[in-house]
Structures are given as C-alpha cells and as structure tokens.
Write a protein that holds these residues in place. Structure first.
Motif, PDB file in Angstrom:
ATOM      1  N   ARG A 247      27.032 -39.354   0.794  1.00 20.53           N
ATOM      2  CA  ARG A 247      27.353 -38.198  -0.042  1.00 20.53           C
ATOM      3  C   ARG A 247      28.754 -37.666   0.265  1.00 20.53           C
ATOM      4  O   ARG A 247      29.449 -37.167  -0.612  1.00 20.53           O
ATOM      5  CB  ARG A 247      26.319 -37.089   0.175  1.00 20.53           C
ATOM      6  CG  ARG A 247      24.982 -37.341  -0.497  1.00 20.53           C
ATOM      7  CD  ARG A 247      23.947 -36.334  -0.029  1.00 20.53           C
ATOM      8  NE  ARG A 247      22.663 -36.558  -0.683  1.00 20.53           N
ATOM      9  CZ  ARG A 247      21.487 -36.279  -0.130  1.00 20.53           C
ATOM     10  NH1 ARG A 247      21.442 -35.772   1.098  1.00 20.53           N
ATOM     11  NH2 ARG A 247      20.363 -36.508  -0.779  1.00 20.53           N
ATOM     12  N   VAL A 248      29.141 -37.772   1.536  1.00 18.63           N
ATOM     13  CA  VAL A 248      30.472 -37.309   1.933  1.00 18.63           C
ATOM     14  C   VAL A 248      31.528 -38.339   1.555  1.00 18.63           C
ATOM     15  O   VAL A 248      32.588 -38.006   1.022  1.00 18.63           O
ATOM     16  CB  VAL A 248      30.506 -37.039   3.452  1.00 18.63           C
ATOM     17  CG1 VAL A 248      31.919 -36.678   3.900  1.00 18.63           C
ATOM     18  CG2 VAL A 248      29.523 -35.933   3.820  1.00 18.63           C
ATOM     19  N   ARG A 249      31.219 -39.605   1.819  1.00 21.76           N
ATOM     20  CA  ARG A 249      32.195 -40.683   1.604  1.00 21.76           C
ATOM     21  C   ARG A 249      32.403 -41.008   0.129  1.00 21.76           C
ATOM     22  O   ARG A 249      33.526 -41.240  -0.321  1.00 21.76           O
ATOM     23  CB  ARG A 249      31.727 -41.928   2.358  1.00 21.76           C
ATOM     24  CG  ARG A 249      32.694 -43.095   2.316  1.00 21.76           C
ATOM     25  CD  ARG A 249      32.223 -44.257   3.154  1.00 21.76           C
ATOM     26  NE  ARG A 249      31.064 -44.938   2.592  1.00 21.76           N
ATOM     27  CZ  ARG A 249      29.836 -44.857   3.070  1.00 21.76           C
ATOM     28  NH1 ARG A 249      29.583 -44.112   4.144  1.00 21.76           N
ATOM     29  NH2 ARG A 249      28.830 -45.500   2.494  1.00 21.76           N
ATOM     30  N   ASP A 250      31.309 -41.054  -0.634  1.00 20.40           N
ATOM     31  CA  ASP A 250      31.398 -41.455  -2.041  1.00 20.40           C
ATOM     32  C   ASP A 250      30.331 -40.726  -2.843  1.00 20.40           C
ATOM     33  O   ASP A 250      29.253 -41.272  -3.117  1.00 20.40           O
ATOM     34  CB  ASP A 250      31.215 -42.975  -2.155  1.00 20.40           C
ATOM     35  CG  ASP A 250      31.557 -43.514  -3.536  1.00 20.40           C
ATOM     36  OD1 ASP A 250      31.515 -42.730  -4.507  1.00 20.40           O
ATOM     37  OD2 ASP A 250      31.862 -44.718  -3.646  1.00 20.40           O
ATOM     38  N   PRO A 251      30.591 -39.473  -3.234  1.00 17.17           N
ATOM     39  CA  PRO A 251      29.595 -38.694  -3.972  1.00 17.17           C
ATOM     40  C   PRO A 251      29.133 -39.375  -5.256  1.00 17.17           C
ATOM     41  O   PRO A 251      27.967 -39.239  -5.646  1.00 17.17           O
ATOM     42  CB  PRO A 251      30.331 -37.382  -4.279  1.00 17.17           C
ATOM     43  CG  PRO A 251      31.403 -37.290  -3.247  1.00 17.17           C
ATOM     44  CD  PRO A 251      31.829 -38.705  -2.989  1.00 17.17           C
ATOM     45  N   GLY A 252      30.023 -40.122  -5.910  1.00 17.85           N
ATOM     46  CA  GLY A 252      29.646 -40.797  -7.146  1.00 17.85           C
ATOM     47  C   GLY A 252      28.588 -41.856  -6.920  1.00 17.85           C
ATOM     48  O   GLY A 252      27.619 -41.962  -7.688  1.00 17.85           O
ATOM     49  N   GLU A 253      28.765 -42.662  -5.869  1.00 19.69           N
ATOM     50  CA  GLU A 253      27.756 -43.694  -5.573  1.00 19.69           C
ATOM     51  C   GLU A 253      26.446 -43.051  -5.144  1.00 19.69           C
ATOM     52  O   GLU A 253      25.359 -43.520  -5.509  1.00 19.69           O
ATOM     53  CB  GLU A 253      28.257 -44.641  -4.481  1.00 19.69           C
ATOM     54  CG  GLU A 253      27.264 -45.763  -4.202  1.00 19.69           C
ATOM     55  CD  GLU A 253      27.760 -46.757  -3.150  1.00 19.69           C
ATOM     56  OE1 GLU A 253      26.918 -47.294  -2.400  1.00 19.69           O
ATOM     57  OE2 GLU A 253      28.988 -46.990  -3.094  1.00 19.69           O
ATOM     58  N   ALA A 254      26.531 -41.974  -4.367  1.00 18.43           N
ATOM     59  CA  ALA A 254      25.312 -41.278  -3.942  1.00 18.43           C
ATOM     60  C   ALA A 254      24.539 -40.767  -5.157  1.00 18.43           C
ATOM     61  O   ALA A 254      23.303 -40.887  -5.222  1.00 18.43           O
ATOM     62  CB  ALA A 254      25.662 -40.120  -3.010  1.00 18.43           C
ATOM     63  N   ALA A 255      25.249 -40.206  -6.134  1.00 12.64           N
ATOM     64  CA  ALA A 255      24.601 -39.716  -7.350  1.00 12.64           C
ATOM     65  C   ALA A 255      23.981 -40.857  -8.142  1.00 12.64           C
ATOM     66  O   ALA A 255      22.903 -40.713  -8.738  1.00 12.64           O
ATOM     67  CB  ALA A 255      25.615 -38.959  -8.212  1.00 12.64           C
TER      68      ALA A 255
END
Length: 292
Positions: A247-255
């Motif tokens: 979520r910190v590193r890549d919010p888009g991938e987490a979403a």
C-alpha cells in the motif's frame, strides 16, 4: 451491579481441554494471560491498541471508557503480560444475545512479538473463557489481503470464512489500513470442533499449495503471476505476502488486488465454497462448506 457471565461449576472435558491448552500456550509464549477490569490497567490496554494500530489517543481503536463498560457488562477483556509485568497483548470480545456466540472486536500484540505466540495465547484464553460459559462459537472480521492474519485465523486457529463484507467499516485512516477500502472476511471459529481442538494442541491441519500445471491456472494477479488455481479438488486464491508494505510502495497495485480479491471471494462464496486455510505464501484454500 453487573456480574460476569456465569461459569459452570462442573467442568466438562471440552472446557478442561481448552483450559489446559490455553495454559500451555501462555507458557510457550512466556506470558501471563488473564482477564482485566481495573481502570488503570485498561488505560494501558488503550495505549497498547493505539501503538499497534498507529493512531492517536483521540482515535484509539477502543477507548478506556468503552473497555471499562465491556468488562463491567461481563464480557471479555483478555490481556497478556511479560514475565516482567509489561502489557504486551490484548483481545476484546462481546457476547451475542442469548449467549449464542462471542464476537471478537479486536486483538493485537506489541510490534516485534508477532512470532512469539502471544496472539495465539490470547485467543486460546478467549476460547476457554467462552466454552466455560457455554458459548461454542466465536466470530470476527479480518482483512483478506493481510495474509499473515488470514493464516493465523484460518490455519493456526482452525476458523473458516464463508462471508465477504464489502467496505465493512467505511474509510479507515490508521497506519495499517492506509485509507484502503475496508473489505473484510467474517471468520467463524467453532470452539469445540476437531479442527479447533487440534489447533489448540499445536497440530493444525496442513494447508499446502499442491503442484499445478499451466492449464489449472484460472487467473493472474495484478503482479502478473498466477493468483487463482484449480487443483487437488480445491480452488486456491493468492493474496500479497505483505499488503501493508505494498500500500505504501504501490497504492495502485494494492487497490487492484482489492478489486480482484473481492470478485473472487464473492463469486466463490455464492457458489457454496468457504475458505478453510491459508498457506505461508498467502494462498487461500477454497472448498465446499464443511469440507476440510
């Protein structure tokens, strides 16, 4: 004055087993576990929960006054102390109407103690507490993307999940949830089941991803690797190994993981499947309800 739920004077074999298992779990974790009701100690519980969830005192997950009320109502505030008397873990649960079940509101341990067995000792104490009061089921919610917690709940404790709750709590701004949508799985823990007993004795059912071939892959995840597999009579669903860091590193991938996982679980549960275990690498095993 309100009193704690009545404890049966006659200890049944299942209650005795749970009490013995809870005592062993506490010894193995090197902690003293019990119930708390003292006001100053409950202030410490609030502070611990603030530390675990990364909030401020004004945004405490459960404030002291509510902890006090929960304890006074005869419900459960379980705590764990180190040998030096330092509070290192807490779990809070309420009782459903008619004592039909127990609902766990929160459980957490100090950072750095995740592998020390403190959380397991807390839950085993809660299990014994419930069974001694004639309560045989505990439920709670957890984020399906947090694979570490999922494995603890479904593999180490012997719970299962068959309900997906979309954005259950609405927006959450603590450090763990990081403004992600608060989708949750509802864990169901039959406290006297063979699985729960085996887990309490340190012998959970093995959950290992079987070898699979490319034709058994049903979907790929946002990272481009297989995320859904049909193998060995079960459906296997992968989630990230560390969604909090992602979520910190890549919010888009987490979403994207949230969206993909939501679709898979809601479809699987609607077809009669339930989540029965999670591997160390974050693969859920989905099988027919009741099938272990």
């Amino acid at each position: 004055m309100l009193h704690s739920l009545e404890v049966s004077l006659e200890v049944s074999p299942v209650v005795r087993q749970a009490q013995d298992a809870a005592a062993r779990a506490a010894v193995l974790a090197g902690v003293r576990v019990g119930d708390e009701s003292e006001l100053e100690r409950l202030r410490e519980v609030e502070a611990l929960l603030v530390t675990v969830w990364g909030t401020t005192q004004h945004g405490a997950p459960i404030p002291t006054d509510l902890l006090r009320s929960i304890s006074h109502a005869g419900c459960n505030v379980t705590v764990a102390y180190t040998g030096e008397g330092v509070l290192c873990g807490a779990a809070v649960a309420i009782v459903s109407p008619g004592n039909a079940g127990m609902y766990s509101l929160i459980a957490g341990v100090l950072p750095g103690l995740g592998d020390a067995g403190v959380g397991f000792a807390l839950k085993q104490h809660q299990r014994a507490w419930a069974l001694a009061r004639g309560i045989d089921t505990m439920t709670w919610t957890f984020d399906p993307l947090v694979s570490r917690n999922a494995r603890f709940n479904l593999t180490k404790l012997g719970a299962h999940a068959e309900e997906y709750l979309e954005d259950f709590y609405g927006p959450m701004a603590d450090e763990i949830n990081a403004n992600d949508e608060s989708d949750r799985l509802a864990a169901i823990w039959p406290l006297a089941s063979p699985e729960a007993v085996a887990c309490s004795e340190g012998a959970p059912l093995a959950t290992d991803l079987p070898a699979f071939t490319p034709d058994q892959v049903r979907a790929t995840g946002p990272d481009g690797h297989p995320s859904t597999v049909q193998a060995a009579g079960s459906t296997w669903c992968r989630v990230p190994t560390d969604i909090v860091a992602l979520r910190v590193r890549d919010p888009g991938e987490a979403a994207a993981w949230r969206t993909a996982t939501r679709t898979l679980f809601t479809t699987a549960f609607a077809s009669g499947l339930a989540a029965h275990g999670v591997t160390r690498s974050g693969w859920y095993r989905l099988a027919i309800k009741g099938q272990q």
